[in-house]
Design an enzyme around this catalytic site. Structure first.
Site, PDB file in Angstrom:
ATOM      1  CG  LEU A  89      -1.995  -1.146   1.146  1.00 53.35           C
ATOM      2  CD1 LEU A  89      -2.894  -1.109   2.381  1.00 53.35           C
ATOM      3  CD2 LEU A  89      -2.848  -1.089  -0.125  1.00 53.35           C
ATOM      4  CG  HIS A 108      -6.237  -1.938  -9.016  1.00 51.16           C
ATOM      5  ND1 HIS A 108      -6.034  -1.300  -7.806  1.00 51.16           N
ATOM      6  CD2 HIS A 108      -7.438  -1.513  -9.470  1.00 51.16           C
ATOM      7  CE1 HIS A 108      -7.072  -0.528  -7.549  1.00 51.16           C
ATOM      8  NE2 HIS A 108      -7.937  -0.631  -8.542  1.00 51.16           N
ATOM      9  CG  ASP A 149      -3.930   1.423  -8.215  1.00 47.73           C
ATOM     10  OD1 ASP A 149      -3.214   0.471  -7.875  1.00 47.73           O
ATOM     11  OD2 ASP A 149      -4.777   1.942  -7.479  1.00 47.73           O
ATOM     12  CD  GLU A 178      -6.946  -9.421  -6.572  1.00 43.99           C
ATOM     13  OE1 GLU A 178      -5.821  -9.232  -6.106  1.00 43.99           O
ATOM     14  OE2 GLU A 178      -7.980  -8.952  -6.056  1.00 43.99           O
TER      15      GLU A 178
HETATM   16  C1  GRF Z   1      -5.564  -7.550  -3.610  1.00 44.09           C
HETATM   17  O1  GRF Z   1      -6.922  -7.315  -3.825  1.00 44.09           O
HETATM   18  C2  GRF Z   1      -4.730  -6.829  -4.629  1.00 44.09           C
HETATM   19  O2  GRF Z   1      -5.357  -6.727  -5.852  1.00 44.09           O
HETATM   20  C3  GRF Z   1      -4.573  -5.476  -4.025  1.00 44.09           C
HETATM   21  O3  GRF Z   1      -4.458  -5.708  -2.649  1.00 44.09           O
HETATM   22  C4  GRF Z   1      -5.087  -6.941  -2.308  1.00 44.09           C
HETATM   23  C5  GRF Z   1      -4.062  -7.775  -1.618  1.00 44.09           C
HETATM   24  O4  GRF Z   1      -4.568  -8.978  -1.132  1.00 44.09           O
HETATM   25  N1  GRF Z   1      -3.506  -4.757  -4.647  1.00 44.09           N
HETATM   26  P1  GRF Z   1      -3.574 -10.054  -0.576  1.00 44.09           P
HETATM   27  O5  GRF Z   1      -2.736  -9.379   0.517  1.00 44.09           O
HETATM   28  O6  GRF Z   1      -2.717 -10.548  -1.691  1.00 44.09           O
HETATM   29  O7  GRF Z   1      -4.427 -11.134   0.018  1.00 44.09           O
END
Ligand code: GRF
Length: 205
Positions: A89, A108, A149, A178
């Site tokens: 983040l 993302h 992003d 993802e």
């Molecule tokens: C995911 O939704 C990713 O797309 C975003 O942050 C979240 C991370 O989830 N960038 P995790 O920590 O991999 O479970």
């Protein structure tokens, strides 16, 4: 190809990619995790998978360059060739992006360039998608640059928004995608099939 991960949270994307690495499916190996949050779930996952993990916080360094130098030192010690931001983040220091040109990926949970940018992460992304009444959302894997992003798009996959979806139900379906798509993107780099021209990615056959 050795992978380095940056994470701030649960690390489920890290785990999904690392497991596919360990099964030999990707031709890549999970080399190291760098996290900026002390009690993040990603530490437990890294331990379980036997992947080295480091806590490195910007605030522990008086100067930005020293922070960037420490990150680069860890990445080099572990021979990292491709970086995956997996729920990290913060923006990565410019020095690190310059040291890994077109070698830093981000994932993302929406179809960029919609529903991205500073403040649009986690639940808020899915809330915004539902608020806008979108019928489709999805996942984007892109090369990271110095904006949140933002950067050339490598892969996208759509996820249908269903009647009655909540931010949580939508997030869960998006997260499943993802976990698939991030490894698929890694494989394209391993196969040397990604080219960037004029800010756009071309995938070679
Ligand atoms: C995911 O939704 C990713 O797309 C975003 O942050 C979240 C991370 O989830 N960038 P995790 O920590 O991999 O479970």
């Amino acid at each position: 190809m050795k992978l380095g991960f940056f994470a701030s949270g649960s690390g489920s994307n890290f785990e999904a990619v690392a497991r596919r690495c360990q099964s030999g499916e990707l031709g890549a190996g999970a080399a190291v995790v760098i996290c900026n949050v002390p009690d993040a779930g990603v530490f437990e996952r890294a331990k379980e998978l036997g992947v080295a993990a480091y806590l490195v916080r910007r605030d522990d360094f008086a100067e930005g360059p020293a922070f960037a130098a420490r990150l680069l030192e860890i990445l080099r010690e572990h021979g990292v060739e491709l970086i995956l931001m997996a729920g990290y983040l913060r923006k990565l220091p410019g020095a690190l992006l310059r040291a890994y040109p077109y070698r830093v990926l981000n994932i993302h949970p929406a179809l960029l360039p919609s529903f991205g940018g500073k403040g649009l992460y986690g639940r808020r992304v899915h809330e915004a998608v539902l608020e806008a009444g979108c019928r489709v959302t999805g996942v984007t894997v892109h090369l990271a640059d110095d904006k949140y992003d933002h950067g050339p798009i490598v892969l996208q996959r759509a996820v249908e928004v269903r009647e009655g979806d909540t931010p949580e139900s939508l997030a869960a379906r998006v997260l499943e995608v993802e976990h698939q798509i991030y490894g698929d993107a890694v494989r394209l780099f391993v196969q040397n099939r990604v080219r960037v021209e004029h800010g756009r990615v071309h995938i070679l056959a």
